[in-house]
Design a protein around this motif. Structure first.
Motif, mmCIF file in Angstrom:
data_model
loop_
_atom_site.group_PDB
_atom_site.id
_atom_site.type_symbol
_atom_site.label_atom_id
_atom_site.label_comp_id
_atom_site.label_asym_id
_atom_site.label_seq_id
_atom_site.Cartn_x
_atom_site.Cartn_y
_atom_site.Cartn_z
ATOM 1 N N ASP A 206 0.834 -1.201 0.000
ATOM 2 C CA ASP A 206 0.000 0.000 0.000
ATOM 3 C C ASP A 206 0.869 1.252 0.000
ATOM 4 O O ASP A 206 2.109 1.181 0.004
ATOM 5 C CB ASP A 206 -0.968 -0.005 1.185
ATOM 6 C CG ASP A 206 -0.270 -0.025 2.530
ATOM 7 O OD1 ASP A 206 0.938 0.266 2.585
ATOM 8 O OD2 ASP A 206 -0.930 -0.330 3.547
ATOM 9 N N LYS A 208 1.389 3.577 2.285
ATOM 10 C CA LYS A 208 2.183 3.790 3.501
ATOM 11 C C LYS A 208 3.440 2.928 3.484
ATOM 12 O O LYS A 208 4.518 3.376 3.904
ATOM 13 C CB LYS A 208 1.323 3.450 4.723
ATOM 14 C CG LYS A 208 1.994 3.686 6.055
ATOM 15 C CD LYS A 208 2.173 5.144 6.362
ATOM 16 C CE LYS A 208 2.690 5.326 7.771
ATOM 17 N NZ LYS A 208 2.957 6.754 8.100
ATOM 18 N N ASP A 440 -4.540 -6.438 7.663
ATOM 19 C CA ASP A 440 -4.616 -4.979 7.787
ATOM 20 C C ASP A 440 -4.681 -4.557 9.253
ATOM 21 O O ASP A 440 -4.124 -3.517 9.632
ATOM 22 C CB ASP A 440 -5.841 -4.453 7.031
ATOM 23 C CG ASP A 440 -5.690 -4.576 5.530
ATOM 24 O OD1 ASP A 440 -4.543 -4.735 5.065
ATOM 25 O OD2 ASP A 440 -6.718 -4.532 4.816
ATOM 26 N N ARG A 441 -5.342 -5.343 10.070
ATOM 27 C CA ARG A 441 -5.414 -5.026 11.497
ATOM 28 C C ARG A 441 -4.028 -5.085 12.140
ATOM 29 O O ARG A 441 -3.657 -4.210 12.939
ATOM 30 C CB ARG A 441 -6.335 -6.019 12.220
ATOM 31 C CG ARG A 441 -7.808 -5.790 11.971
ATOM 32 C CD ARG A 441 -8.657 -6.758 12.772
ATOM 33 N NE ARG A 441 -8.290 -6.721 14.177
ATOM 34 C CZ ARG A 441 -7.843 -7.767 14.879
ATOM 35 N NH1 ARG A 441 -7.684 -8.933 14.290
ATOM 36 N NH2 ARG A 441 -7.571 -7.647 16.150
ATOM 37 N N GLN A 444 -1.938 -2.112 10.930
ATOM 38 C CA GLN A 444 -2.405 -0.877 11.551
ATOM 39 C C GLN A 444 -1.985 -0.806 13.015
ATOM 40 O O GLN A 444 -1.690 0.278 13.544
ATOM 41 C CB GLN A 444 -3.931 -0.789 11.434
ATOM 42 C CG GLN A 444 -4.499 0.547 11.873
ATOM 43 C CD GLN A 444 -3.962 1.707 11.066
ATOM 44 O OE1 GLN A 444 -3.830 1.614 9.848
ATOM 45 N NE2 GLN A 444 -3.649 2.796 11.736
ATOM 46 N N ARG A 447 1.504 0.504 13.094
ATOM 47 C CA ARG A 447 1.527 1.938 12.811
ATOM 48 C C ARG A 447 1.008 2.747 14.003
ATOM 49 O O ARG A 447 1.483 3.866 14.246
ATOM 50 C CB ARG A 447 0.699 2.221 11.561
ATOM 51 C CG ARG A 447 1.332 1.634 10.300
ATOM 52 C CD ARG A 447 0.414 1.708 9.094
ATOM 53 N NE ARG A 447 1.063 1.131 7.919
ATOM 54 C CZ ARG A 447 0.461 0.926 6.757
ATOM 55 N NH1 ARG A 447 -0.817 1.250 6.607
ATOM 56 N NH2 ARG A 447 1.133 0.394 5.743
ATOM 57 N N ASN A 448 0.057 2.213 14.718
ATOM 58 C CA ASN A 448 -0.411 2.901 15.929
ATOM 59 C C ASN A 448 0.688 2.959 16.983
ATOM 60 O O ASN A 448 0.810 3.950 17.710
ATOM 61 C CB ASN A 448 -1.640 2.188 16.491
ATOM 62 C CG ASN A 448 -2.851 2.308 15.580
ATOM 63 O OD1 ASN A 448 -2.932 3.231 14.761
ATOM 64 N ND2 ASN A 448 -3.784 1.400 15.709
#
Length: 685
Positions: A206, A208, A440-441, A444, A447-448
């Motif tokens: 993606d 990012k 994706d979870r 993410q 990234r969090n």
């Protein structure tokens, strides 16, 4: 009774059945062909009618329980635009349900649109059906107030997944990619077809991931794992470090097999997605096909092997030679022999693994590495694996990695860590849609974590360990992230310790006069400095230096014993010297200070070896200075008083008795407080 439409009649029938405690169902509904309006309908009890007989009933081993008892029914017909009840039977021929079990009756259970949305959101968040149903029941005050059961919850999820997979595995995957491209046009994916025009390998990245690779793509780790999807496809992830030394994902792939052709296509797709930017360092495991593909695609990158996997293989293949004669002598007691043999094998394997680990991490000189590796060969009976790993020593040995940019990475631990996180969220029976959602979870979540670190770095100021930090450290604390600055500050402190004591110059006077012993601070969970990847490197070097120092200390033990005896004699001579001599020694000790300072004497040597009073006072702590100065004053005073008493002069004796007596008793009391031994004081008196 009259009703406007069939829905109103059905709602009334549901409410009535819930109050009385029986289940209901629709028997039939007749509609007018011209306009589709309901002309008649029949609502019955769920136990209405009888089950038809089946010719195979005698073959059934475990027949189903009977639920039909030919119970009551209600019939409605349309008259004058409304539905009127034309026939009703309210008596039941079966036992009614309790009010507490109302929520368990099928006719009373229903999942609303809002509840369906909440069920879908909980599934996307990784919450299991049981936990999600428990949460929903608590929100409405208990399970009796919830309009559906746990079985209804699971059935809804299964139906939803079947609808999502209406296009099949491949169609659903392509639909997912198209949706991602619609969200962000920078999303990229690549597919490799086989000879039968079926999708074999899949790679995606993606926007990012592309941006993060442009910033942090110097060092990349790649590894594959299994058991993450329904088709048991190998799943590979490209990962690396960000500026907080946390995991970032650069790309992912679902592969059909682990062959050279598949890896070559994957690495080429990875480079095409990232505009041909080749990493400086690329870490993999010892897979031969993967290593060959790395060498062909990433020609400019340094290929490193995972040290963790190498050590695992070393534990399997390295064994020392056994002494057969000792085996024959120990055959008498079998139990004792087994225990001793196990312990001996463990010790032998541990020693060989320790030598191999030293060759991997400790030796920085190539000649020393070759020497130690040859010595280790003699301890191993089978050298096949050792010869194979030696051929690729440039990919794992410390001495060949001095100029390699690794960011402290020596293994595919980042990939292994991410694979563990994936397996927490993934299951082997996941279809392609659920696989993408949960991946994706996980991404993410990483990234969090980076956002949390960014927030903390802006909120909390870096801790400077020095009271007066130099401008270089102050500037570095503003430019570097906390983790990188912590490592930089540790290296800066080590450089100061290395160059703190020059060997060719005497120390300045203020160093000796202001010398203090550092107070030991007890490390707690809050005060303990966080260890960095550089500390591990220095820890290995320190262990090696300690081993070398043991031999030197053993050889110098006799010399220290002689110097200790000489030191005691020197201290006794200095203590009985005159007050003038003491002052002279205090004023003319700069040359000797340099000798002691340049010799880099340890604190133990300062106490046991020959040393002047000035150097001792200058290099010891405040409390030891005070103790030693008082001892010197004590000796000087007692000696002077003793000389005066020996003159036999009445005037001197009178002054000693009247004027000096109080001072004498005070100094003697002071000596007791300082812990001066009684024999020490008696000799002085």
């Amino acid at each position: 009774m009259e009703f406007k439409n069939s829905d109103e009649a059905w709602a009334f029938w549901l409410s009535y059945s819930g109050q009385k405690g029986f289940e209901v169902r629709k028997r039939y509904t007749n509609k007018r062909p011209s306009d589709g309006k309901v002309t008649s309908c029949k609502f019955v009890c769920a136990n209405e009618g009888l089950r038809s007989e089946d010719k195979r009933d005698h073959l059934t081993k475990f027949p189903r329980a009977e639920t039909r008892t030919d119970c009551m029914n209600v019939k409605t017909d349309r008259k004058n635009g409304s539905l009127i009840v034309s026939e009703v039977v309210l008596e039941h021929n079966h036992t009614l349900h309790l009010p507490e079990t109302l929520h368990l009756m099928v006719s009373q259970r229903k999942i609303s649109e809002l509840q369906a949305f909440e069920i879908g959101m909980a599934d996307d968040a990784g919450i299991g059906p049981k936990s999600a149903h428990e949460l929903a029941s608590r929100q409405v005050g208990g399970r009796p107030n919830l309009s559906y059961t746990l079985r209804d919850h699971k059935n809804y999820l299964r139906t939803k997944r079947q609808r999502e997979m209406a296009y099949g595995q491949a169609g659903s995957m392509l639909k997912y990619f198209q949706d991602k491209i619609a969200e962000n046009p920078s999303f990229q994916y690549a597919l490799q077809m086989d000879c039968e025009e079926q999708i074999a390998n899949i790679f995606w990245v993606d926007a990012k991931m592309i941006m993060e690779y442009a910033h942090f793509g110097d060092v990349v780790s790649f590894d594959t794992t299994f058991g993450t999807n329904k088709e048991s496809r190998p799943f590979g992830v490209f990962v690396g470090f960000n500026h907080f030394r946390e995991t970032v994902v650069f790309g992912a792939a679902l592969m059909y097999d682990e062959t050279f052709a598949s890896f070559k296509w994957l690495f080429e797709a990875f480079l095409n997605a990232h505009k041909g930017q080749v990493p400086k360092t690329f870490y993999t495991d010892q897979d031969a096909a993967m290593g060959k593909a790395v060498g062909e695609v990433f020609k400019e990158a340094w290929h490193g092997l995972c040290t963790f996997h190498i050590m695992q293989n070393a534990a399997k293949h390295l064994h020392e030679e056994k002494d057969e004669d000792n085996k024959k002598e120990k055959k008498k007691d079998k139990k004792k022999e087994k225990n001793e043999e196990k312990k001996r094998k463990e010790n032998e394997e541990t020693s060989v693994l320790t030598d191999f680990s030293a060759c991997m991490f400790e030796y920085e000189d190539i000649a020393e590495f070759e020497q130690k590796f040859d010595l280790m060969r003699k301890k191993v009976s089978k050298q096949t694996w050792l010869d194979s790993i030696y051929k690729c020593k440039e990919k794992w040995s410390e001495c060949y990695m001095k100029d390699v940019f690794t960011l402290g990475m020596r293994s595919t631990q980042l990939s292994e860590s991410l694979n563990n996180d994936l397996k927490i969220h993934f299951k082997s029976d996941f279809d392609i849609n659920r696989f993408f959602k949960h991946f994706d979870r996980v991404v993410q979540g990483k990234r969090n974590t980076e956002l949390n670190s960014e927030f903390d770095s802006r909120k909390k100021l870096p801790k400077l360990c020095m009271r007066r930090p130099p401008p270089m450290l102050v500037q570095a604390s503003k430019l570097y992230t906390p983790g990188i600055f912590e490592a930089f500050q540790g290296e800066y402190e080590r450089s100061l310790l290395t160059n703190a004591i020059p060997t060719d110059a005497s120390p300045p006077d203020d160093v000796l006069t202001n010398a203090r012993l550092k107070k030991k601070v007890v490390e707690t969970k809050t005060s303990k400095r966080k260890r960095t990847w550089l500390d591990k490197k220095h820890k290995i070097r320190k262990k090696r230096e300690k081993i070398e120092e043991v031999g030197e200390e053993a050889s110098s033990g006799s010399a220290q014993a002689q110097s200790q005896a000489h030191a005691q004699e020197q201290v006794a001579n200095d203590s009985v010297s005159s007050g003038k001599g003491t002052n002279d020694s205090l004023s003319s000790g700069k040359g000797k200070e340099s000798e002691v300072y340049n010799a880099n004497l340890s604190f133990t040597q300062l106490l046991t070896g020959p040393i002047t009073d000035d150097a001792f006072i200058g290099l010891c702590s405040t409390h030891i200075q005070e103790l030693y100065i008082n001892l010197l004053q004590f000796y000087t005073y007692t000696r002077t008083a003793g000389v005066r008493r020996s003159t036999g002069s009445a005037e001197v004796e009178r002054r000693d008795k009247d004027g000096m007596g109080a001072g004498w008793e005070q100094q003697r009391r002071r000596g007791r407080q300082l812990g001066v031994p009684a024999s020490f004081r008696e000799d002085a008196e």
